[in-house]
Design a protein around this motif. Structure first.
Motif, PDB file in Angstrom:
ATOM      1  N   MET A  21       1.184  -1.426   0.004  1.00 47.55           N
ATOM      2  CA  MET A  21      -0.006   0.264  -0.010  1.00 47.55           C
ATOM      3  C   MET A  21       0.860   1.619  -0.043  1.00 47.55           C
ATOM      4  O   MET A  21       0.647   2.205  -0.487  1.00 47.55           O
ATOM      5  N   PHE A  22       2.145   1.325   0.885  1.00 48.19           N
ATOM      6  CA  PHE A  22       2.697   2.429   0.553  1.00 48.19           C
ATOM      7  C   PHE A  22       3.715   3.164   0.003  1.00 48.19           C
ATOM      8  O   PHE A  22       3.728   3.764  -0.313  1.00 48.19           O
ATOM      9  N   HIS A  23       4.050   2.007  -1.143  1.00 41.25           N
ATOM     10  CA  HIS A  23       4.936   1.984  -2.272  1.00 41.25           C
ATOM     11  C   HIS A  23       3.542   2.086  -3.501  1.00 41.25           C
ATOM     12  O   HIS A  23       4.027   3.374  -4.284  1.00 41.25           O
ATOM     13  N   TYR A 104       3.514   9.567   7.803  1.00 40.39           N
ATOM     14  CA  TYR A 104       4.280   8.292   8.788  1.00 40.39           C
ATOM     15  C   TYR A 104       2.978   7.498   9.184  1.00 40.39           C
ATOM     16  O   TYR A 104       1.384   7.298   8.717  1.00 40.39           O
ATOM     17  N   TYR A 105       3.566   5.930   8.885  1.00 41.16           N
ATOM     18  CA  TYR A 105       2.055   4.592   8.523  1.00 41.16           C
ATOM     19  C   TYR A 105       2.690   3.518  10.535  1.00 41.16           C
ATOM     20  O   TYR A 105       3.975   3.806  10.787  1.00 41.16           O
ATOM     21  N   SER A 106       1.570   4.514  10.964  1.00 44.41           N
ATOM     22  CA  SER A 106       1.509   2.492  12.549  1.00 44.41           C
ATOM     23  C   SER A 106       0.241   1.926  11.925  1.00 44.41           C
ATOM     24  O   SER A 106      -0.819   1.976  11.639  1.00 44.41           O
ATOM     25  N   PRO A 107       0.599   0.975  12.368  1.00 37.25           N
ATOM     26  CA  PRO A 107       1.675   1.076  12.700  1.00 37.25           C
ATOM     27  C   PRO A 107       3.440   0.218  12.357  1.00 37.25           C
ATOM     28  O   PRO A 107       2.576   0.134  11.119  1.00 37.25           O
ATOM     29  N   TYR A 127       0.955  13.516   8.543  1.00 44.03           N
ATOM     30  CA  TYR A 127       0.200  13.085   8.323  1.00 44.03           C
ATOM     31  C   TYR A 127       0.420  11.577   9.566  1.00 44.03           C
ATOM     32  O   TYR A 127       1.483  10.472   8.126  1.00 44.03           O
ATOM     33  N   LEU A 128       0.035  10.756   9.636  1.00 42.71           N
ATOM     34  CA  LEU A 128       0.379  10.180  10.403  1.00 42.71           C
ATOM     35  C   LEU A 128      -0.806   8.820  10.163  1.00 42.71           C
ATOM     36  O   LEU A 128      -2.544   9.476   9.602  1.00 42.71           O
ATOM     37  N   VAL A 129      -0.579   8.078   8.744  1.00 46.68           N
ATOM     38  CA  VAL A 129      -2.164   6.846   8.390  1.00 46.68           C
ATOM     39  C   VAL A 129      -2.114   6.096   9.632  1.00 46.68           C
ATOM     40  O   VAL A 129      -0.803   5.364   9.903  1.00 46.68           O
ATOM     41  N   MET A 167      -2.435  15.656  11.145  1.00 43.48           N
ATOM     42  CA  MET A 167      -3.655  15.267  10.536  1.00 43.48           C
ATOM     43  C   MET A 167      -3.470  14.217  10.808  1.00 43.48           C
ATOM     44  O   MET A 167      -2.539  13.090  10.922  1.00 43.48           O
ATOM     45  N   ILE A 168      -4.745  13.168  11.532  1.00 42.11           N
ATOM     46  CA  ILE A 168      -4.418  11.601  11.550  1.00 42.11           C
ATOM     47  C   ILE A 168      -5.375  10.877  10.734  1.00 42.11           C
ATOM     48  O   ILE A 168      -6.597  11.557  10.904  1.00 42.11           O
ATOM     49  N   GLY A 169      -4.971  10.072   9.627  1.00 43.86           N
ATOM     50  CA  GLY A 169      -6.469   9.628   8.793  1.00 43.86           C
ATOM     51  C   GLY A 169      -6.684   7.469   9.687  1.00 43.86           C
ATOM     52  O   GLY A 169      -5.948   7.376   9.484  1.00 43.86           O
ATOM     53  N   ILE A 170      -8.156   8.377  10.221  1.00 42.01           N
ATOM     54  CA  ILE A 170      -9.259   6.433  10.310  1.00 42.01           C
ATOM     55  C   ILE A 170      -9.335   6.163   9.368  1.00 42.01           C
ATOM     56  O   ILE A 170     -10.219   6.325   8.835  1.00 42.01           O
TER      57      ILE A 170
END
Length: 410
Positions: A21-23, A104-107, A127-129, A167-170
């Motif tokens: 997904m990130f790629h 950036y992506y979590s986890p 931006y946090l995904v 911003m955080i994306g849920i």
């Protein structure tokens, strides 16, 4: 706009959905005129820092101890060190104007430190995904106790990660409600679905057919690919496979790694399951070949979850116009979304009889499988396009950057 994308796993070495997904996000952002640098750990080289280009995307890899498919204590230590190792490795490459934004992506929850350093040096937004409410799900699963020292330890890093985000994306509406309730709405957040490119895969050649390799050419294949762990409750899927034994042309294929691989193999032996095959993780090319060669996309979520995850693996199924068969924790809005669009058949984990009926209906009717699969692709187009996701993230980063008084050209 020069963007840093930070994730704990990336192609080509990873087989995980998050890496894919990130790629796809990186490629889409680059096609929109951005300059993209992915920052991610590597585990196979002695070099502290490796700079390379993968599929047109610049990648900075920093040395890390292993963080996947290892013991929990060792994993926790190595993940805790992700930010310090990352910053030590890349800081000589980062100047005041290097980046205009960070995604950036979590986890993992442990990237707060390096994101804070990038933001401070470059005066840029982040931006946090957010795809996973950790450590909440391991509390729900009974793996750690609420109020324990280890929970407080994880919560510290969770908050530190959230605090760096402009911003955080849920991923869904119900997850948004849970997030706002647990954090008392102190963070800026929005709905951000999982995503995928809309290009189906084709089998590279007949010799790569998984049907041919496993001698299951004439079977209806129910496929599960990805993490095989406690969060997925693999016993749920194994009970389904056991119940499907009388249907000799149905076959279950599991591909991946995780804490419950041993469970799968043990149950295959204990229950004499002749309709189940297990393969360890494969590379992305092999995974795409498998997706192009199966009939039904399978998934499971633990009934103990309080969060409402949308497993990324479903996107791979939808790209291939495969019907989705799965079960979720009670109240998960994924059930309503998929069922109402006719994109699959989803039940609540524990409703084994209905889960079996759904599997039988997909097994027995090829025309029905095709119809449901086509609706799955339509749902993908409408809700999970990588282009709409990239545009959304860019707009938020641009708005935050401009509000800070720094002009950006997209």
């Amino acid at each position: 706009m020069h963007l840093a994308l930070v994730i704990d796993d990336y192609l080509p070495h990873s087989t995980r959905v998050a890496a894919k997904m990130f790629h796809e996000l990186a490629v889409e952002l680059q096609s929109m005129g951005c300059v993209v640098t992915v920052i991610t750990p590597h585990f196979y080289e002695k070099n502290d820092f490796i700079e390379e280009v993968y599929d047109g995307i610049k990648v900075w890899r920093f040395s890390s101890g292993p963080i996947k498919d290892i013991g929990k204590v060792k994993r926790a230590i190595n993940e805790t060190l992700l930010s310090s190792r990352a910053w030590k490795s890349i800081k000589h490459k980062v100047e005041a104007k290097t980046f205009d934004g960070v995604i950036y992506y979590s986890p993992s929850i442990f990237f707060g430190g390096v994101v804070a350093n990038l933001k401070q040096r470059c005066s840029c937004p982040a931006y946090l995904v957010l795809r996973d409410f950790f450590p909440q799900w391991i509390i729900d699963a009974g793996m750690i106790k609420e109020g324990s020292l280890i929970e407080r330890y994880f919560r510290y890093f969770e908050r530190h990660s959230y605090n760096q985000a402009d911003m955080i994306g849920i991923m869904s509406e119900k997850n948004m409600a849970l997030f706002n309730k647990s954090t008392k709405s102190r963070y800026q957040a929005q709905i951000l679905r999982n995503w995928a490119a809309l290009i189906p895969y084709e089998l590279s050649n007949k010799h790569n057919s998984i049907r041919r390799k496993l001698n299951i050419q004439d079977k209806v294949i129910f496929f599960y690919g990805g993490n095989i762990g406690h969060a997925q409750d693999m016993a749920n899927l194994m009970r389904l496979a056991k119940s499907m034994l009388p249907y000799i042309d149905a076959h279950f294929l599991f591909v991946g790694q995780g804490d419950e691989v041993e469970l799968i193999n043990n149950l295959v032996t204990e229950w004499s399951l002749t309709n189940v095959s297990y393969l360890p993780s494969v590379n992305q090319s092999e995974f795409k070949d498998i997706l192009a060669d199966i009939d039904v996309g399978l998934f499971s979520l633990s009934a103990k979850h309080t969060a409402h995850n949308f497993p990324g693996k479903l996107l791979g199924y939808m790209v291939q116009s495969l019907p989705i068969l799965g079960s979720v924790n009670e109240g998960n809005d994924l059930q309503e979304l998929v069922n109402e669009h006719g994109a699959g058949l989803i039940t609540v984990n524990g409703e084994d009889e209905q889960f079996l009926k759904n599997a039988i209906s997909l097994f027995q009717n090829a025309i029905y499988r095709k119809t449901v699969g086509q609706k799955a692709y339509t749902l993908l187009e409408h809700e999970f396009s990588v282009n709409s996701i990239a545009t959304n993230i860019l707009d938020k980063l641009k708005g935050n950057h401009e509000s800070s008084g720094k002009r950006i050209a997209r």
